[in-house]
Design an enzyme around this catalytic site. Structure first.
Site, PDB file in Angstrom:
ATOM      1  N   PHE A 141       0.713  -0.914   0.154  1.00 23.11           N
ATOM      2  CA  PHE A 141       0.059  -0.587  -0.056  1.00 23.11           C
ATOM      3  C   PHE A 141       0.437   1.664  -0.065  1.00 23.11           C
ATOM      4  O   PHE A 141       1.944   1.229   0.710  1.00 23.11           O
ATOM      5  CB  PHE A 141      -0.571   0.289   1.071  1.00 23.11           C
ATOM      6  CG  PHE A 141      -1.574   0.903   0.925  1.00 23.11           C
ATOM      7  CD1 PHE A 141      -2.948   0.945  -0.011  1.00 23.11           C
ATOM      8  CD2 PHE A 141      -1.870   2.420   1.886  1.00 23.11           C
ATOM      9  CE1 PHE A 141      -3.675   2.278   0.921  1.00 23.11           C
ATOM     10  CE2 PHE A 141      -2.194   3.847   1.954  1.00 23.11           C
ATOM     11  CZ  PHE A 141      -3.769   3.179   1.006  1.00 23.11           C
ATOM     12  N   ASP A 145       9.511   2.792   2.051  1.00 23.15           N
ATOM     13  CA  ASP A 145       8.047   3.624   2.308  1.00 23.15           C
ATOM     14  C   ASP A 145       8.293   3.828   3.943  1.00 23.15           C
ATOM     15  O   ASP A 145       7.282   2.386   4.343  1.00 23.15           O
ATOM     16  CB  ASP A 145       6.684   2.613   1.156  1.00 23.15           C
ATOM     17  CG  ASP A 145       5.473   3.741   1.377  1.00 23.15           C
ATOM     18  OD1 ASP A 145       5.638   4.338   3.037  1.00 23.15           O
ATOM     19  OD2 ASP A 145       4.982   3.944   0.907  1.00 23.15           O
ATOM     20  N   LYS A 179       2.651   9.533   8.066  1.00 23.84           N
ATOM     21  CA  LYS A 179       2.200   9.702   9.142  1.00 23.84           C
ATOM     22  C   LYS A 179       2.754  10.453  10.590  1.00 23.84           C
ATOM     23  O   LYS A 179       2.179  11.466  11.150  1.00 23.84           O
ATOM     24  CB  LYS A 179       1.906   8.368   9.572  1.00 23.84           C
ATOM     25  CG  LYS A 179       1.186   7.812   8.420  1.00 23.84           C
ATOM     26  CD  LYS A 179       0.992   6.668   8.540  1.00 23.84           C
ATOM     27  CE  LYS A 179      -0.644   5.837   8.045  1.00 23.84           C
ATOM     28  NZ  LYS A 179      -0.927   5.522   6.512  1.00 23.84           N
TER      29      LYS A 179
HETATM   30  C1  LIG Z   1      -0.506   5.517   4.851  1.00 22.91           C
HETATM   31  C2  LIG Z   1      -0.076   4.877   4.224  1.00 22.91           C
HETATM   32  C3  LIG Z   1       0.629   5.900   2.909  1.00 22.91           C
HETATM   33  C4  LIG Z   1      -0.204   7.592   2.103  1.00 22.91           C
HETATM   34  O1  LIG Z   1      -0.191   8.236   2.966  1.00 22.91           O
HETATM   35  P1  LIG Z   1      -1.659   9.148   3.151  1.00 22.91           P
HETATM   36  O2  LIG Z   1      -0.690  10.224   4.300  1.00 22.91           O
HETATM   37  O3  LIG Z   1      -2.593   9.059   3.626  1.00 22.91           O
HETATM   38  O4  LIG Z   1      -1.272   9.598   2.054  1.00 22.91           O
HETATM   39  C5  LIG Z   1       1.627   5.315   1.438  1.00 22.91           C
HETATM   40  N1  LIG Z   1       2.720   4.307   2.301  1.00 22.91           N
HETATM   41  C6  LIG Z   1       1.850   3.709   3.374  1.00 22.91           C
HETATM   42  C7  LIG Z   1       2.781   2.222   3.683  1.00 22.91           C
HETATM   43  C8  LIG Z   1       1.402   4.398   4.140  1.00 22.91           C
HETATM   44  O5  LIG Z   1       0.484   3.421   5.745  1.00 22.91           O
END
Ligand SMILES: *Cc1c(COP(=O)(O)O)cnc(C)c1O
Length: 401
Positions: free
Chosen positions: A138, A223, A252
């Site tokens: 994701f 990521d 986050k």
């Molecule tokens: C939450 C998340 C995203 C997206 O972040 P947003 O601030 O919601 O756009 C991307 N990659 C990972 C691994 C995430 O947990």
């Protein structure tokens, strides 16, 4: 102007907001530490933590004070100008990492968009534009990040997606090595897949990714939007592994609840030229002041070490639920934990935890409950949360029987 006094907040939302969220049926109005309060005055123990965002819990005075002071001074001027909080935040992140440069965004998905563009820019001279990502990943909801997200349920309604992405199975080193070719500009991985169900990558797989990237001159991009900022007991999750990426995305937890994201890169990967990328609000003084306060408190209160200790305590306590037959597996690291159930009752358990136990947890799928408490969580709050979760699992397993 009808009836805002007589209709509930969910009823009002249903009338005016696009119906894209399967929200929990409570309206939260205030929070402090690991606790949040709803409109009716009920207090919940919060093990969702704003989805891994509120690393300092709710209403931490250091963040509140930094926001108030910066809001009274300078909130936004755009990236046409230099601002000191942005430079100080870039310095702070560079100082505590192997990276040399930062670019700030407003969200996680935008940090990944920046990473994808950087990878394409970096690969351009040798004609490499393809990105290898993982099934079950994701990376966000905007089109580029969605194109890198290996889950059909998120992708399929929005075809056609940008081309140039291919997917391999998690922890299949041979498949990854075969997928990385001359045309590959980057491999993009979450060290622990979060939304995909809290699945860590093996060290062997990460080492294979690192050497495959070196073989063709591609960038290894991690990521760490969910795993970063101390969540796993180190500032970045890759610090638990033998691998150092060329770039990382975070978001986050970085500003303790204020919207922000960042792409951090090593000098050799810093392929952007003037004009290649930009944002109006990204890295504005308000979000950067909140992030600087958050980083200061993480260090002053030794919260990254605490995440490791409290995480071990949480995993051990959840292990008791496995021993007692209420769950089958505990996954994750530090305060990013997934609990697997034998039968598909995660959603029922989340509802029972909320309604009967005043505990907030999150389901990432029919058999996975995810816990992402603030890093300020106490040992007593961990024990209390697991006691509540045990009762919720027990009642969910009887209800679903
Ligand atoms: C939450 C998340 C995203 C997206 O972040 P947003 O601030 O919601 O756009 C991307 N990659 C990972 C691994 C995430 O947990």
């Amino acid at each position: 102007m009808t009836g805002s006094a007589t209709r509930t907040t969910p009823e009002r939302e249903a009338a005016v907001h696009l119906q894209t969220y399967a929200r929990q049926p409570i309206t939260l109005v205030a929070g402090r530490g690991c606790w949040v309060r709803d409109e009716a005055g009920r207090e919940y123990l919060d093990f969702v933590g704003g989805l891994a965002v509120n690393v300092l819990g709710h209403a931490h005075p250091a963040v509140t004070d930094a926001l108030a002071a910066q809001a009274a001074t300078l909130v936004q001027v755009s990236n046409l100008y230099y601002t000191r909080p942005q430079v100080e935040l870039a310095e702070a992140l560079v100082a505590r990492s192997p990276f040399d440069r930062a670019f700030f965004t407003n969200s996680g998905t935008e940090a990944n968009e920046a990473a994808i563009k950087l990878a394409r820019r970096h690969g351009r001279e040798r004609g490499a534009g393809e990105i290898v990502a993982l099934e079950g990943s994701f990376h966000g909801r905007t089109l580029g990040s969605l194109a890198a997200t290996g889950q059909p349920k998120y992708r399929e309604p929005f075809a056609p997606l940008p081309p140039g992405f291919r997917f391999v199975a998690r922890n299949d080193a041979a498949a990854l090595e075969a997928a990385v070719e001359e045309r590959t500009c980057a491999v993009l991985l979450e060290p622990i897949q979060g939304e995909g169900g809290v699945h860590p990558l093996d060290d062997a797989f990460l080492i294979a990714a690192r050497s495959a990237c070196e073989r063709v001159g591609a960038l290894l991009i991690l990521d760490e939007i969910q795993t970063g900022i101390g969540r796993t007991g180190r500032f970045f999750a890759f610090e638990h592994t033998p691998v150092i990426p060329d770039a990382v995305t975070v978001a986050k937890g970085l500003a303790g609840g204020v919207p922000i994201g960042a792409l951090l890169v090593r000098e050799a990967a810093a392929a952007f030229q003037v004009g290649d990328h930009g944002t109006t609000l990204g890295g504005n003084p308000l979000s950067c002041a909140a992030a600087l306060a958050t980083l200061r408190v993480l260090d002053d209160e030794r919260l990254i070490e605490a995440a490791a200790d409290r995480g071990a305590q949480l995993a051990a306590a959840l292990g008791e639920l496995v021993n007692d037959g209420l769950a089958t597996e505990v996954r994750g690291r530090g305060l990013m934990v997934g609990l697997e159930t034998a039968r598909p009752l995660a959603r029922e358990a989340v509802a029972a935890a909320r309604d009967d136990e005043a505990l907030l947890v999150n389901a990432t799928g029919p058999t996975t409950i995810r816990l992402l408490p603030p890093l300020v969580v106490s040992a007593g709050e961990i024990d209390e949360a697991v006691r509540r979760l045990r009762r919720a699992l027990d009642s969910a397993s009887r209800a679903v029987a």
